[in-house]
Design an enzyme around this catalytic site. Structure first.
Site, mmCIF file in Angstrom:
data_model
loop_
_atom_site.group_PDB
_atom_site.id
_atom_site.type_symbol
_atom_site.label_atom_id
_atom_site.label_comp_id
_atom_site.label_asym_id
_atom_site.label_seq_id
_atom_site.Cartn_x
_atom_site.Cartn_y
_atom_site.Cartn_z
ATOM 1 N NE ARG A 1 -29.903 90.045 11.335
ATOM 2 C CZ ARG A 1 -29.482 88.789 11.470
ATOM 3 N NH1 ARG A 1 -28.375 88.379 10.874
ATOM 4 N NH2 ARG A 1 -30.138 87.952 12.241
ATOM 5 C CG HIS B 1 -22.156 87.555 10.665
ATOM 6 N ND1 HIS B 1 -23.081 88.057 9.779
ATOM 7 C CD2 HIS B 1 -22.798 86.558 11.346
ATOM 8 C CE1 HIS B 1 -24.221 87.391 9.910
ATOM 9 N NE2 HIS B 1 -24.083 86.484 10.835
ATOM 10 N NE ARG C 1 -24.794 75.506 16.382
ATOM 11 C CZ ARG C 1 -25.388 76.631 16.005
ATOM 12 N NH1 ARG C 1 -25.661 77.559 16.908
ATOM 13 N NH2 ARG C 1 -25.695 76.825 14.751
ATOM 14 C CB VAL D 1 -28.557 77.155 5.614
ATOM 15 C CG1 VAL D 1 -27.351 76.262 5.881
ATOM 16 C CG2 VAL D 1 -28.436 78.449 6.407
ATOM 17 C CB CYS E 1 -23.505 82.618 11.262
ATOM 18 S SG CYS E 1 -24.876 83.591 11.904
ATOM 19 C CB THR F 1 -24.560 81.907 4.146
ATOM 20 O OG1 THR F 1 -23.931 82.426 2.976
ATOM 21 C CG2 THR F 1 -25.551 82.917 4.698
ATOM 22 C CD GLN G 1 -24.818 88.453 14.278
ATOM 23 O OE1 GLN G 1 -24.673 88.489 15.497
ATOM 24 N NE2 GLN G 1 -25.499 87.498 13.693
#
Lengths: 351, 351, 351, 351
Positions: free
Chosen positions: C236, C243, C111, C15, C150, C328, C177
């Site tokens: 995944r 995603h 968060r 990231v 994400c 991302t 994802q």
């Protein structure tokens, strides 16, 4: 400046789409015609392509609105790019040349013709001279020029400068070719998931022959094949774009690894021509152990540059290295466009 | 008949798991010990492997219940298979040999030792003779034997019979190696999705050297490397198992394509020994244009056979072909087990 | 105009690299600091990143030359983007806030803090008001703002406008994802080749909770979670970026498919702010049967737009649809940058 | 015991090949006929299949030698397995039923017919009773029975036992379907590399309807659809085999997670019938966080078992879980063979 009108033959296929994408903002050319098989004709391109457009981004609006034509002259353009399948390209391209069009073909049909240049402008720009010879074949002012197979191009971009500097006598190449090289729908997913396909019909013969014409000489309107032996093994691997080639090479004159690298890095014969699609430099040499890699390097020079890496000594021939080039850009549509640009600079496209 | 007790060193890693899987129903051997690093020791194998067992099927129940030991003698077994990482394998294997164990190692550490055989039983069974020499090194009745790198094996299985029949002078090989060759976790998915990795650390040197020992001679307890030049380029591609190799070869005596094929198809030197893991035949030659393919051919002979295809003339060396072998079976655990079986037949495992 | 100096914490990870790439030509911000763990510190970024830079293209030269610092104030910048791993982000971000820096964090640690906004500027720009409340926590003029997980972002971009227009009572989502969401090295290739991983640790809890804060209200410096029930199953799959989420939704007020589509297509609340990274429109609705697709749609709006498709009736809840967002970019670095741009416009970045 | 002669209609396609592979060593059935389209007819199967056989291993020798017939009665067998494409299966299967053959069809054409059982033997073995009703349609002693769509099967195997125990009122399912479900050549590799295809034509309608027939009742020769609402979203992901389904379910009677698991684990209604292809148990529940996974779990019970995992509470409906089943075995050819075995036991195949 008024742009030169160009058409795309085989505009619905994978390479045809790439032509349209690459020409979208071209400074010299404008797509005024898209042609395809009879069953696509007489409908707007955007409608024909519903569910078939496979490029990133949308169809350029100016092309989307064009009515698809059949691949028969006349078309409203000076030059046609041919992305036709080899099963039909031969006579269609001849018909356009005969009708006075300049034909830039990506198909294999006329590549080895005695009077047709097989162009890699960085390597054999002088081969354009054979066009005068070819023009005698046709009723009007047209002619055909071609670009090589998508797996020939990386090899020749690497060997060309070496041949000029040292002479190349032998080159043994293994290719790891991307899926897009087989067009669309191309390779079924069940054939390639967790697999390698160790065979591509007709490919090895092309890779063994085409470089000899490209690196050969053109004298008095006749080609002399280069005295180079090429041995090729071609495979299909699980990548979308970018042909990776593993090459061992034997030179006529001795040279060491550093001299090879310098030769490649100094190589930029088109620099002064200012061709919009010519990468500068055309060859990038990476020093890392693990490059070039298709995913990370294929877009160098907007997909027009070749990336060479792992240059080292070969205990059997003299040198070995890897070379990567983008198969649908440098190896197909982009190559044809670069050819057209070279001709434009040389004055062939004046009406 | 009582089975021979065997242990697996490095039993938690990818190759260690493969050993356990392949030995599950072995007619001669029974796994009585699993050993790994200190932090796994003293817990049941099944518990240590929670979330780490990557073979198809479950852990064999008899092994699941074993307590994991450290890789230090003594262990309750006669023979140890070593799947240890090269960073630790060297002294550990020596300690076991010195303590009287027979060590069948898949690690590279002792492969090139002067008194250690690097075995491919079909090719150099007589190299076992050097064991007598080696025994002088150790305090007890143990010794070390090794099997080659996973990308050496396919090459040597193909070249070995040719070398015996015609002599091999040069071999140029490009490998397309599977992901499992890098162990687990190994290659990150982001490195290989839509990509090829054109470099495997240390691999090319091994492929260029190991075949010379294997195809060499062993006289009076000394190895003479074969007079063969090998040039290798190694890549990692997006397949799970099965190393595909593209080979060009030059022979000492002239031979045509048919003679090569016949030589391979007649090759079955272990047939009369009745080794449980020996594939019969060890080499399968496919005539189709597009074989061998990793997905479809890697499991031939339960992963112990090699599949050769596309045998044809090479314009630079004399012949070219493709060979495929399963890298974690024939190229690792299965090779070690086959070595152990050969020693069993030769009487080395009697207590 | 002088650009605002910004730093990147965790600049060496996946990231962090994305932050540097996206900020390369930013009109308002300039990267003056890159910080990482102690073992990377005090060396030039380009040197630290040898073999670790995974973005397309090279490291921006101005960043390549920066010396990597430790993640400790002071740094020469006004704002820091935090791409730190959750295992360390908590106290580091607090230290920077306390030292007077504006912290735009992509990490999950703060968060859900009572006084930290969890921002999706198109949906809850007014949540910035809580910053005044938060400032009481710190010694200086700094504060922390965060962007969601994400896989939350695509869901909230789709649900936000519906919640405003009709009220959302229930949303059941299955995520597919991409690999890059797990960072680098992330998912081993052997885990995902020919496979799906049906579990992402901690992910479902985040997707079920974060939307309630984002779509909730902020009154008198306190958050009220939205009265929405979310049920998530996260998987995944074998894609690099993007995603894809399959959503069924129940609304408070009745609405038909066309009204949903219209609501999304009219949604552009940031249009007048002129934020450089704000996609316009932020939501694209595709009418084709087979879109959105990760490969073809993830780069819409430079990776900042969401693409919705297959909007239709759900026989259990009321509506169902697919939504795709770039994990991302829109789901990580791009989201943080958009937050910083919104704060810039609101005057928070004046020194 | 003499084996029952069976034929395979559509024997050259992907499902047809799977039938042949699965029947190779069948204890009750022997393949005596392979039939396909007119252009394959009158040549040996092995020759027709050159380059088209996509199963692991070679064509069973006894089948390889058979001459391919057209799909027209009479054929030398008592029962035909139909792997025909839906575009042609309808009338062909009727013709065989009318001519007195038992038709076990994998095609969708007759699945919803009023007098045709749509069988999942573990769930609705009693639906065979409707055959008496159907026989009135035909001139001879033949009839048609069908198995469900490859994405219906996993869902119904999971829901069937719950429906019996607690009643199912709602089920919301997202499918991640494997490439082999689209047949061969099926999905082009360029469509799925680094991508998900979020649409499978016709699939969602089948998944929403077929379970209602299978879990419904059959009284006096008439079907009553189960009162269950199903909502489906179907996607294609990058796996070779194994459909993974994410399910949320609402029950009529309250039950907790443990009761669901117990119900599935006790479920084995075919145990006493001794059907060769019946997995025992038919449902495997995994407790790990990250299972089932297509690569590791699809071959359970020789591809005939379903694997359920991640059973947990759903905040919207009541329970959620993942279920995996092998789409070309349990979801196609294997299902048909199991149907045939059930009929054999019930005495339908006596001549």
């Amino acid at each position: 400046m008024e742009k030169v009108k160009v058409g795309v033959l085989g505009a619905t296929g994978a390479v045809g789409q790439r032509f349209i994408q690459l020409l979208e903002k071209h400074p010299w050319f404008v797509v005024t015609e898209v042609a395809a098989s009879e069953r696509s004709a007489r409908r707007p391109y955007v409608e024909v392509m519903k569910g078939r457009w496979k490029m990133a981004g949308d169809i350029p609006p100016s092309v989307a609105a064009l009515e698809v034509k059949e691949c028969i002259p006349p078309l409203d353009c000076r030059l046609v790019f041919s992305a036709l399948d080899a099963s039909v390209a031969g006579p269609v391209e001849e018909a356009f040349a005969d009708a006075g069009y300049i034909v830039c073909s990506n198909s294999r049909n006329h590549r080895m013709d005695d009077d047709v240049p097989l162009m890699v402008p960085e390597v054999n720009l002088d081969h354009l001279d054979v066009i005068e010879q070819q023009r005698r074949r046709w009723s009007n002012d047209g002619f055909i020029i071609t670009n090589p197979n998508c797996s020939t191009i990386g090899l020749v971009m690497a060997l060309g400068p070496l041949h000029k500097a040292f002479g190349v006598s032998k080159a043994l190449v293994t290719t790891l070719q991307a899926l897009s090289g087989a067009g669309y729908p191309g390779i079924p997913s069940l054939d390639i998931l967790d697999n390698v396909v160790p065979f591509i019909p007709g490919e090895e013969a092309k890779v063994e022959l085409e470089p000899r014409k490209i690196m050969g000489t053109c004298q008095n309107g006749r080609f002399l094949l280069a005295n180079v032996t090429v041995s090729a093994s071609c495979t299909r691997v699980h990548t979308r774009d970018g042909h990776l080639e593993i090459v061992s090479v034997q030179l006529v004159e001795k040279a060491d690894t550093d001299e090879l690298i310098k030769t490649w890095e100094r190589f930029n014969p088109l620099a002064e021509l200012g061709l919009p699609s010519a990468p500068s430099p055309p060859i990038i040499v990476r020093r890392e152990d693990d490059r070039p890699q298709p995913y990370f390097d294929r877009d160098e020079g907007n997909g027009m540059a070749c990336v060479i890496g792992r240059v080292r000594t070969c205990p059997i021939l003299e040198h070995k290295f890897f070379v990567l080039s983008h198969n649908t850009i440098r190896g197909a549509a982009g190559a044809s466009i670069l050819n057209a640009e070279a001709m434009y600079r040389r004055g062939y496209l004046k009406s």
